[in-house]
Design a protein around this motif. Structure first.
Motif, PDB file in Angstrom:
ATOM      1  N   ALA A  52       4.342   8.682  -4.868  1.00 27.89           N
ATOM      2  CA  ALA A  52       3.994   7.957  -3.645  1.00 27.89           C
ATOM      3  C   ALA A  52       2.863   8.652  -2.896  1.00 27.89           C
ATOM      4  CB  ALA A  52       5.217   7.822  -2.743  1.00 27.89           C
ATOM      5  N   LEU A  53       2.889   9.969  -2.854  1.00 27.06           N
ATOM      6  CA  LEU A  53       1.871  10.704  -2.104  1.00 27.06           C
ATOM      7  C   LEU A  53       0.506  10.677  -2.786  1.00 27.06           C
ATOM      8  CD1 LEU A  53       3.934  13.796  -0.909  1.00 27.06           C
ATOM      9  CD2 LEU A  53       3.380  11.706   0.346  1.00 27.06           C
ATOM     10  N   ARG A  54       0.468  10.442  -4.094  1.00 26.26           N
ATOM     11  CA  ARG A  54      -0.798  10.394  -4.830  1.00 26.26           C
ATOM     12  C   ARG A  54      -1.405   8.996  -4.916  1.00 26.26           C
ATOM     13  NH1 ARG A  54       1.558  14.100  -9.557  1.00 26.26           N
ATOM     14  NH2 ARG A  54       1.125  16.120  -8.642  1.00 26.26           N
ATOM     15  N   LEU A  55      -0.788   8.024  -4.290  1.00 23.61           N
ATOM     16  CA  LEU A  55      -1.310   6.652  -4.360  1.00 23.61           C
ATOM     17  C   LEU A  55      -2.655   6.534  -3.649  1.00 23.61           C
ATOM     18  CD1 LEU A  55       1.804   4.393  -3.688  1.00 23.61           C
ATOM     19  CD2 LEU A  55       0.551   4.667  -5.824  1.00 23.61           C
ATOM     20  N   HIS A  56      -3.507   5.684  -4.188  1.00 18.77           N
ATOM     21  CA  HIS A  56      -4.781   5.341  -3.576  1.00 18.77           C
ATOM     22  C   HIS A  56      -4.785   3.844  -3.316  1.00 18.77           C
ATOM     23  CE1 HIS A  56      -6.870   9.166  -4.517  1.00 18.77           C
ATOM     24  NE2 HIS A  56      -5.968   9.217  -5.478  1.00 18.77           N
ATOM     25  N   VAL A  57      -5.671   3.401  -2.448  1.00 16.15           N
ATOM     26  CA  VAL A  57      -5.768   1.980  -2.149  1.00 16.15           C
ATOM     27  C   VAL A  57      -6.078   1.198  -3.421  1.00 16.15           C
ATOM     28  CG1 VAL A  57      -7.058   0.239  -0.869  1.00 16.15           C
ATOM     29  CG2 VAL A  57      -6.428   2.371   0.243  1.00 16.15           C
ATOM     30  N   ARG A  58      -6.893   1.772  -4.305  1.00 15.17           N
ATOM     31  CA  ARG A  58      -7.266   1.071  -5.542  1.00 15.17           C
ATOM     32  C   ARG A  58      -6.070   0.882  -6.474  1.00 15.17           C
ATOM     33  NH1 ARG A  58      -9.690   6.347  -6.502  1.00 15.17           N
ATOM     34  NH2 ARG A  58      -8.446   7.411  -8.090  1.00 15.17           N
ATOM     35  N   ASP A  59      -4.963   1.600  -6.241  1.00  6.81           N
ATOM     36  CA  ASP A  59      -3.771   1.470  -7.073  1.00  6.81           C
ATOM     37  C   ASP A  59      -2.896   0.286  -6.667  1.00  6.81           C
ATOM     38  OD1 ASP A  59      -4.548   3.756  -8.433  1.00  6.81           O
ATOM     39  OD2 ASP A  59      -3.400   5.081  -7.109  1.00  6.81           O
ATOM     40  N   LEU A  60      -3.221  -0.360  -5.552  1.00  5.97           N
ATOM     41  CA  LEU A  60      -2.441  -1.504  -5.081  1.00  5.97           C
ATOM     42  C   LEU A  60      -3.091  -2.800  -5.549  1.00  5.97           C
ATOM     43  CD1 LEU A  60      -1.861  -0.350  -1.401  1.00  5.97           C
ATOM     44  CD2 LEU A  60      -0.382   0.023  -3.378  1.00  5.97           C
ATOM     45  N   ASP A  61      -2.322  -3.644  -6.190  1.00  2.00           N
ATOM     46  CA  ASP A  61      -2.785  -4.962  -6.599  1.00  2.00           C
ATOM     47  C   ASP A  61      -1.984  -5.975  -5.787  1.00  2.00           C
ATOM     48  OD1 ASP A  61      -3.597  -7.294  -7.776  1.00  2.00           O
ATOM     49  OD2 ASP A  61      -3.393  -6.542  -9.838  1.00  2.00           O
ATOM     50  N   LEU A  62      -2.516  -6.337  -4.630  1.00  2.20           N
ATOM     51  CA  LEU A  62      -1.785  -7.210  -3.714  1.00  2.20           C
ATOM     52  C   LEU A  62      -1.651  -8.621  -4.257  1.00  2.20           C
ATOM     53  CD1 LEU A  62      -3.271  -5.955  -0.333  1.00  2.20           C
ATOM     54  CD2 LEU A  62      -1.174  -5.246  -1.477  1.00  2.20           C
ATOM     55  N   GLY A  63      -2.609  -9.061  -5.074  1.00  5.41           N
ATOM     56  CA  GLY A  63      -2.532 -10.389  -5.661  1.00  5.41           C
ATOM     57  C   GLY A  63      -1.323 -10.557  -6.558  1.00  5.41           C
ATOM     58  N   TYR A  64      -1.035  -9.541  -7.363  1.00  9.51           N
ATOM     59  CA  TYR A  64       0.114  -9.574  -8.261  1.00  9.51           C
ATOM     60  C   TYR A  64       1.316  -8.827  -7.708  1.00  9.51           C
ATOM     61  CZ  TYR A  64      -2.682 -11.551 -12.006  1.00  9.51           C
ATOM     62  OH  TYR A  64      -3.459 -12.370 -12.758  1.00  9.51           O
ATOM     63  N   ARG A  65       1.151  -8.254  -6.508  1.00 16.97           N
ATOM     64  CA  ARG A  65       2.210  -7.474  -5.863  1.00 16.97           C
ATOM     65  C   ARG A  65       2.693  -6.364  -6.789  1.00 16.97           C
ATOM     66  NH1 ARG A  65       6.655 -11.203  -3.607  1.00 16.97           N
ATOM     67  NH2 ARG A  65       7.280  -9.248  -2.698  1.00 16.97           N
ATOM     68  N   GLN A  66       1.741  -5.570  -7.298  1.00 17.46           N
ATOM     69  CA  GLN A  66       2.038  -4.476  -8.197  1.00 17.46           C
ATOM     70  C   GLN A  66       1.432  -3.187  -7.670  1.00 17.46           C
ATOM     71  OE1 GLN A  66       0.300  -5.752 -11.875  1.00 17.46           O
ATOM     72  NE2 GLN A  66       2.110  -6.897 -12.481  1.00 17.46           N
ATOM     73  N   ILE A  67       2.039  -2.065  -8.055  1.00 20.81           N
ATOM     74  CA  ILE A  67       1.538  -0.748  -7.703  1.00 20.81           C
ATOM     75  C   ILE A  67       1.330   0.024  -8.999  1.00 20.81           C
ATOM     76  CG2 ILE A  67       2.001   1.409  -6.482  1.00 20.81           C
ATOM     77  CD1 ILE A  67       3.912  -0.169  -4.685  1.00 20.81           C
ATOM     78  N   LEU A  68       0.119   0.495  -9.222  1.00 24.35           N
ATOM     79  CA  LEU A  68      -0.184   1.316 -10.390  1.00 24.35           C
ATOM     80  C   LEU A  68       0.072   2.770 -10.019  1.00 24.35           C
ATOM     81  CD1 LEU A  68      -1.381   1.640 -13.238  1.00 24.35           C
ATOM     82  CD2 LEU A  68      -3.607   1.840 -12.142  1.00 24.35           C
ATOM     83  N   VAL A  69       0.957   3.423 -10.762  1.00 28.24           N
ATOM     84  CA  VAL A  69       1.291   4.816 -10.501  1.00 28.24           C
ATOM     85  C   VAL A  69       0.708   5.641 -11.631  1.00 28.24           C
ATOM     86  CG1 VAL A  69       3.143   6.477 -10.147  1.00 28.24           C
ATOM     87  CG2 VAL A  69       3.381   4.140  -9.313  1.00 28.24           C
ATOM     88  N   ARG A  70      -0.167   6.567 -11.276  1.00 32.64           N
ATOM     89  CA  ARG A  70      -0.877   7.375 -12.277  1.00 32.64           C
ATOM     90  C   ARG A  70      -0.129   8.670 -12.581  1.00 32.64           C
ATOM     91  NH1 ARG A  70      -5.751   5.046 -12.743  1.00 32.64           N
ATOM     92  NH2 ARG A  70      -6.358   3.669 -11.044  1.00 32.64           N
TER      93      ARG A  70
END
Length: 105
Positions: free
Chosen positions: A50-68
């Motif tokens: 959660a702390l490493r998330l970036h705005v580019r990791d959020l896909d609001l259109g598909y309501r998904q979060i990419l976790v690296r």
């Protein structure tokens, strides 16, 4: 010393909060701490994820979060990213569409 009996530790059950207790705790949290707490509770991701998330990791259109670089992936594996589900309730029922869980880099 042969007569000494070792004391047994009592079995401890983990404490689990009820849904109402969790809602009360989350209501009291605001700002960045509240956002991270809601992410952790709602998605099940780990704190560092959660702390490493970036705005580019959020896909609001598909309501998904990419976790690296998620924990538990084999070292040397090319794809060590995960996508958190759009709808955890559908995922739990087994009706979530197949094939969207992992997105290649």
């Amino acid at each position: 010393m042969e007569d000494v009996v070792r004391a047994k530790r009592p079995a401890r059950l983990p404490e689990v909060l009820t849904v109402d207790e969790v809602a009360a705790v989350l209501r009291l949290m605001d700002g960045i701490n509240g956002l991270v707490a809601r992410l952790l509770y709602g998605t099940g991701m780990r704190i560092m994820e959660a702390l490493r998330l970036h705005v580019r990791d959020l896909d609001l259109g598909y309501r998904q979060i990419l976790v690296r670089a998620v924990k538990g992936k084999a070292q040397g594996r090319k794809n060590d990213d995960d996508l958190y589900p759009r709808d955890p309730a559908r995922r739990a029922r087994g009706t979530e569409p197949v094939g969207w869980d992992v997105r290649p880099r």
